[in-house]
Design a protein around this motif. Structure first.
Motif, PDB file in Angstrom:
ATOM      1  N   ALA A 155       0.706  -1.203  -0.006  1.00 28.85           N
ATOM      2  CA  ALA A 155      -0.081  -0.216  -0.065  1.00 28.85           C
ATOM      3  C   ALA A 155       0.795   1.103   0.151  1.00 28.85           C
ATOM      4  O   ALA A 155       1.995   1.379   0.669  1.00 28.85           O
ATOM      5  CB  ALA A 155      -1.002   0.017   1.240  1.00 28.85           C
ATOM      6  N   ARG A 156       0.278   2.212  -0.350  1.00 30.00           N
ATOM      7  CA  ARG A 156       1.116   3.559  -0.543  1.00 30.00           C
ATOM      8  C   ARG A 156       1.062   4.084   0.932  1.00 30.00           C
ATOM      9  O   ARG A 156       1.804   5.014   1.347  1.00 30.00           O
ATOM     10  CB  ARG A 156       0.294   4.578  -1.475  1.00 30.00           C
ATOM     11  CG  ARG A 156       0.461   4.028  -3.116  1.00 30.00           C
ATOM     12  CD  ARG A 156      -0.645   4.970  -3.936  1.00 30.00           C
ATOM     13  NE  ARG A 156      -1.758   4.760  -3.605  1.00 30.00           N
ATOM     14  CZ  ARG A 156      -2.972   5.783  -3.833  1.00 30.00           C
ATOM     15  NH1 ARG A 156      -2.505   6.388  -4.884  1.00 30.00           N
ATOM     16  NH2 ARG A 156      -3.906   5.568  -3.363  1.00 30.00           N
ATOM     17  N   LEU A 157      -0.073   4.145   1.633  1.00 27.88           N
ATOM     18  CA  LEU A 157      -0.151   4.688   2.677  1.00 27.88           C
ATOM     19  C   LEU A 157      -0.686   3.800   3.799  1.00 27.88           C
ATOM     20  O   LEU A 157      -2.026   3.369   3.347  1.00 27.88           O
ATOM     21  CB  LEU A 157      -0.858   6.161   2.734  1.00 27.88           C
ATOM     22  CG  LEU A 157      -0.819   6.744   4.083  1.00 27.88           C
ATOM     23  CD1 LEU A 157      -0.759   8.394   3.645  1.00 27.88           C
ATOM     24  CD2 LEU A 157      -2.068   6.621   4.940  1.00 27.88           C
ATOM     25  N   ARG A 159      -1.171  14.569  -1.715  1.00 24.27           N
ATOM     26  CA  ARG A 159      -0.330  14.702  -2.897  1.00 24.27           C
ATOM     27  C   ARG A 159       0.977  14.015  -2.462  1.00 24.27           C
ATOM     28  O   ARG A 159       1.744  13.516  -3.400  1.00 24.27           O
ATOM     29  CB  ARG A 159       0.125  16.227  -2.926  1.00 24.27           C
ATOM     30  CG  ARG A 159      -0.982  16.822  -3.464  1.00 24.27           C
ATOM     31  CD  ARG A 159      -0.664  18.354  -3.752  1.00 24.27           C
ATOM     32  NE  ARG A 159       0.420  18.444  -4.971  1.00 24.27           N
ATOM     33  CZ  ARG A 159       1.253  19.362  -5.017  1.00 24.27           C
ATOM     34  NH1 ARG A 159       1.143  20.406  -4.041  1.00 24.27           N
ATOM     35  NH2 ARG A 159       2.250  19.378  -5.878  1.00 24.27           N
ATOM     36  N   LEU A 160       1.506  14.066  -0.924  1.00 25.63           N
ATOM     37  CA  LEU A 160       2.727  13.200  -0.977  1.00 25.63           C
ATOM     38  C   LEU A 160       2.460  11.534  -0.928  1.00 25.63           C
ATOM     39  O   LEU A 160       3.426  11.122  -1.921  1.00 25.63           O
ATOM     40  CB  LEU A 160       3.027  13.224   0.642  1.00 25.63           C
ATOM     41  CG  LEU A 160       3.699  14.528   1.174  1.00 25.63           C
ATOM     42  CD1 LEU A 160       3.676  14.518   2.792  1.00 25.63           C
ATOM     43  CD2 LEU A 160       4.938  14.667   0.498  1.00 25.63           C
ATOM     44  N   GLU A 217       2.048  11.802  -5.371  1.00 24.70           N
ATOM     45  CA  GLU A 217       2.830  12.282  -6.379  1.00 24.70           C
ATOM     46  C   GLU A 217       4.138  11.928  -6.196  1.00 24.70           C
ATOM     47  O   GLU A 217       5.114  11.898  -7.116  1.00 24.70           O
ATOM     48  CB  GLU A 217       2.648  13.712  -6.446  1.00 24.70           C
ATOM     49  CG  GLU A 217       1.162  14.180  -6.975  1.00 24.70           C
ATOM     50  CD  GLU A 217       0.999  15.771  -6.952  1.00 24.70           C
ATOM     51  OE1 GLU A 217       2.072  16.375  -7.042  1.00 24.70           O
ATOM     52  OE2 GLU A 217      -0.158  16.076  -6.790  1.00 24.70           O
ATOM     53  N   ILE A 218       4.602  11.986  -4.725  1.00 20.72           N
ATOM     54  CA  ILE A 218       5.951  11.842  -4.456  1.00 20.72           C
ATOM     55  C   ILE A 218       6.360  10.245  -4.532  1.00 20.72           C
ATOM     56  O   ILE A 218       7.542   9.896  -4.815  1.00 20.72           O
ATOM     57  CB  ILE A 218       6.193  12.241  -2.885  1.00 20.72           C
ATOM     58  CG1 ILE A 218       6.109  13.783  -3.000  1.00 20.72           C
ATOM     59  CG2 ILE A 218       7.904  11.977  -2.477  1.00 20.72           C
ATOM     60  CD1 ILE A 218       6.763  14.703  -3.754  1.00 20.72           C
ATOM     61  N   GLY A 219       5.558   9.416  -4.382  1.00 16.04           N
ATOM     62  CA  GLY A 219       6.024   7.941  -4.385  1.00 16.04           C
ATOM     63  C   GLY A 219       6.348   7.457  -3.258  1.00 16.04           C
ATOM     64  O   GLY A 219       6.987   6.235  -3.182  1.00 16.04           O
ATOM     65  N   LEU A 220       6.660   8.102  -2.087  1.00 12.74           N
ATOM     66  CA  LEU A 220       7.340   7.481  -0.959  1.00 12.74           C
ATOM     67  C   LEU A 220       6.285   6.705  -0.239  1.00 12.74           C
ATOM     68  O   LEU A 220       5.188   7.222   0.264  1.00 12.74           O
ATOM     69  CB  LEU A 220       7.818   8.434  -0.033  1.00 12.74           C
ATOM     70  CG  LEU A 220       9.093   8.864  -0.521  1.00 12.74           C
ATOM     71  CD1 LEU A 220       9.563  10.401   0.296  1.00 12.74           C
ATOM     72  CD2 LEU A 220      10.328   8.387  -0.852  1.00 12.74           C
ATOM     73  N   PRO A 221       6.302   5.353   0.348  1.00 15.05           N
ATOM     74  CA  PRO A 221       5.517   4.915   1.076  1.00 15.05           C
ATOM     75  C   PRO A 221       5.072   5.403   2.457  1.00 15.05           C
ATOM     76  O   PRO A 221       6.368   5.685   2.997  1.00 15.05           O
ATOM     77  CB  PRO A 221       5.963   3.267   1.190  1.00 15.05           C
ATOM     78  CG  PRO A 221       7.397   3.279   0.600  1.00 15.05           C
ATOM     79  CD  PRO A 221       7.815   4.494  -0.260  1.00 15.05           C
TER      80      PRO A 221
END
Length: 205
Positions: free
Chosen positions: A24-26, A173-174, A177-181
């Motif tokens: 998961a992204r977040l 947006r983090l 767009e940024i792509g950090l998990p």
């Protein structure tokens, strides 16, 4: 980047346990106050050693009790947004942002300043910032550390409704767009439902 975490730690009369395997992204970590959510972040960051278990992110083992692996904090490359922000009160925003900065991040400093909209704050002191501005500066400092992932500990705590409305879209947006998990701690279920791909609840007593 995959989170593969299974840790356990005894603190006082409480055993803190957390297990999660996800791309998961977040990921939102929820539960009542006192169940150990911040302790889980501290274990992942390397600030609190688990009694047992493992922590792997993006295929890299940061901790594995059975294998004897325990990477130092600096080698884990976590961008940690603490609940109390921990901006240095005697340093201007620009110096706060420089603290802990490392090369090799996904974004340049100019790109981070533009993304967060904080370029005009560089010569301000932390005491002169609004809650939302201080939060943006703290996020900027975390991003400038060239992190491989972000740990966010209740970033909306203490913000009024207007400031929350300012920061939530930034976190989205983090995420997008940024792509950090991101591993995101909150006790607000509605907040978790809006932001998270998955929610992991730590039960209370």
């Amino acid at each position: 980047m995959r989170f593969d975490i299974g840790v356990r730690r005894r603190l006082g009369d409480r055993t803190i346990a957390f297990t999660c395997r996800s791309d998961a992204r977040l990921i939102a970590l929820t539960g009542p106050s006192g169940v150990g959510k911040t302790s889980v972040l501290n274990m992942i960051a390397g600030l609190l050693p688990p009694d047992e278990g493992h922590i792997a992110i993006g295929g890299e083992r940061l901790f594995d009790r059975a294998a004897g692996i325990d990477l130092p904090v600096a080698q884990r490359h976590a961008g940690y947004l603490f609940q109390d922000l921990r901006l240095f009160p005697h340093m201007r925003v620009e110096a706060n942002l420089r603290y802990g900065r490392r090369p090799g991040g996904a974004l340049s400093q100019a790109e981070i300043l533009a993304f967060l909209g904080i370029g005009h704050l560089l010569h301000r002191m932390p005491a002169s910032l609004s809650g939302g501005e201080a939060q943006r500066v703290a996020i900027g400092r975390a991003l400038l550390s060239a992190p491989r992932f972000l740990l966010m500990d209740e970033p909306l705590t203490g913000l009024d409704q207007a400031r929350r409305a300012e920061i939530v879209p930034l976190i989205e947006r983090l995420r997008d767009e940024i792509g950090l998990p991101i591993l995101y701690v909150t006790h607000e279920l509605r907040e978790a439902e809006r932001l998270a791909d998955i929610i992991v609840e730590m039960p209370g007593d």
